[in-house]
Design an enzyme around this catalytic site. Structure first.
Site, mmCIF file in Angstrom:
data_model
loop_
_atom_site.group_PDB
_atom_site.id
_atom_site.type_symbol
_atom_site.label_atom_id
_atom_site.label_comp_id
_atom_site.label_asym_id
_atom_site.label_seq_id
_atom_site.Cartn_x
_atom_site.Cartn_y
_atom_site.Cartn_z
ATOM 1 N N ASP A 265 86.760 31.002 56.085
ATOM 2 C CA ASP A 265 87.172 31.808 54.935
ATOM 3 C C ASP A 265 87.345 33.252 55.410
ATOM 4 O O ASP A 265 86.371 33.957 55.681
ATOM 5 C CB ASP A 265 86.119 31.749 53.827
ATOM 6 C CG ASP A 265 86.056 30.376 53.153
ATOM 7 O OD1 ASP A 265 86.342 29.367 53.824
ATOM 8 O OD2 ASP A 265 85.707 30.319 51.963
ATOM 9 N N LYS B 127 92.184 31.902 48.160
ATOM 10 C CA LYS B 127 90.892 32.012 47.484
ATOM 11 C C LYS B 127 90.834 33.338 46.742
ATOM 12 O O LYS B 127 91.294 34.368 47.254
ATOM 13 C CB LYS B 127 89.781 31.907 48.533
ATOM 14 C CG LYS B 127 88.366 32.097 48.025
ATOM 15 C CD LYS B 127 87.379 31.932 49.176
ATOM 16 C CE LYS B 127 85.966 32.339 48.781
ATOM 17 N NZ LYS B 127 85.005 32.206 49.905
ATOM 18 N N LYS C 285 90.999 27.988 45.858
ATOM 19 C CA LYS C 285 89.554 28.111 45.711
ATOM 20 C C LYS C 285 89.204 29.350 44.900
ATOM 21 O O LYS C 285 89.329 30.465 45.391
ATOM 22 C CB LYS C 285 88.878 28.187 47.088
ATOM 23 C CG LYS C 285 87.352 28.369 47.012
ATOM 24 C CD LYS C 285 86.731 28.434 48.400
ATOM 25 C CE LYS C 285 85.246 28.756 48.340
ATOM 26 N NZ LYS C 285 84.632 28.817 49.694
#
Length: 314
Positions: free
Chosen positions: A151, A214, A250
């Site tokens: 991430d 995300k 996400k």
């Protein structure tokens, strides 16, 4: 785990368009207002939320023992009596466990044989204000430690200044550093000011090869919101229409309740379809949410609400 790989494409800013914030807010509000999921259907949706959850610890006082306890919860997120009451034989498991790079090794060991991937934040999380070569080195370190998902955080200044080439080049370099690991690009949407910026940053991240986009680090003043999620899902849909490539989504940060888990799944179902209701394309970045999901499932089984301390995270 079925993760489509999103290949990098040339930067094309002609795909940007302005986003009408009031319209996005009305659409997001209407989605959750008109959906009421009850009884066995709600239990099924909550079980799916567990399967799509990145169980996360990103605290300054993280220790290998804390990570091992979290991994134990990822392996067995529900109490045995809830499993029995639901008539389930196979224990569900979370989509991943997400930790700092220095905790990856402990997580990999604790999850050995479970099939649960380890995700690691990297690139100077949460601010991302480190020289690019150091951020790339951190990605490579996490991958070497065994992380299967990375991430990354972007430089918000590139978005705020409209320097889309710099943003594209940065994310493309990060994707290359990830190697075989899948990359989730954290846009830190609470810092991007406008939904038009959120849309443009989403498009650039996907063109640069992000496998997921995300919302947040969880450390911003404003984290995941449904209008932001709607904007990002529409960008994913537009990217697929333009290129044929599939990207996951996400939301992360600020999600604490089972109701939040239902709302985000409703958004995915309505905007992107059933295919995005699986861990290969959808993750919930949360930890405290799991306790409330377990509490709601116990209520479904027993008809009573347990005290919250009975469903400690780990």
């Amino acid at each position: 785990m079925d993760h489509p790989d999103n290949p990098a494409l040339p930067l094309d800013t002609d795909l940007f368009h302005a986003v009408n914030r009031p319209a996005a807010e009305r659409r997001a509000a209407s989605l959750v207002a008109r959906r009421s999921i009850k009884g066995a259907h709600q239990a099924a949706w909550l079980l799916n939320a567990i399967a799509c959850m990145d169980l996360t610890t990103l605290a300054g006082d993280d220790t290998p023992d804390r990570v091992r306890r979290l991994c134990g919860k990822a392996r067995r997120p529900l109490a045995d009596h809830i499993m029995a009451g639901l008539g389930l034989d196979d224990m569900p498991r979370t989509g991943a466990v997400c930790v700092y790079p220095t905790m990856v090794s402990a997580a990999v060991q604790a999850l050995d044989g479970s099939g649960i991937p380890v995700a690691s934040v990297a690139t100077g999380f949460p601010a991302g204000l480190m020289p690019l070569d150091l951020r790339l080195a951190e990605i490579r370190y996490a991958v070497e430690q065994g992380a299967q998902e990375i991430d990354i955080v972007i430089t918000r200044a590139h978005v705020l200044g409209g320097d889309w080439t710099a943003l594209y080049d940065e994310i493309a370099a990060m994707k290359d550093a990830c190697g075989a690991a899948h990359m989730k690009a954290i846009l830190a949407t609470g810092d991007l000011v406008t939904l038009s910026n959120v849309y443009a940053a989403s498009i650039v991240a996907m063109q640069a090869g992000a496998d997921f986009i995300k919302t947040s680090t969880g450390k911003e003043g404003v984290n995941a919101t449904l209008p932001v999620g709607l904007t990002m899902c529409r960008a994913i849909r537009d990217h697929r229409a333009a290129t044929g490539n599939i990207v996951g989504f996400k939301p992360a940060g600020g999600m604490k309740t089972a109701k939040d888990a239902l709302n985000w799944q409703v958004l995915m179902r309505e905007e992107l379809g059933r295919d995005w209701l699986r861990p290969g394309l959808f993750r919930l970045g949360a930890s405290s949410m799991l306790g409330d999901i377990e509490r709601q499932l116990e209520h479904h089984v027993t008809g009573r609400y347990a005290a919250s301390h009975r469903h400690a995270l780990a």
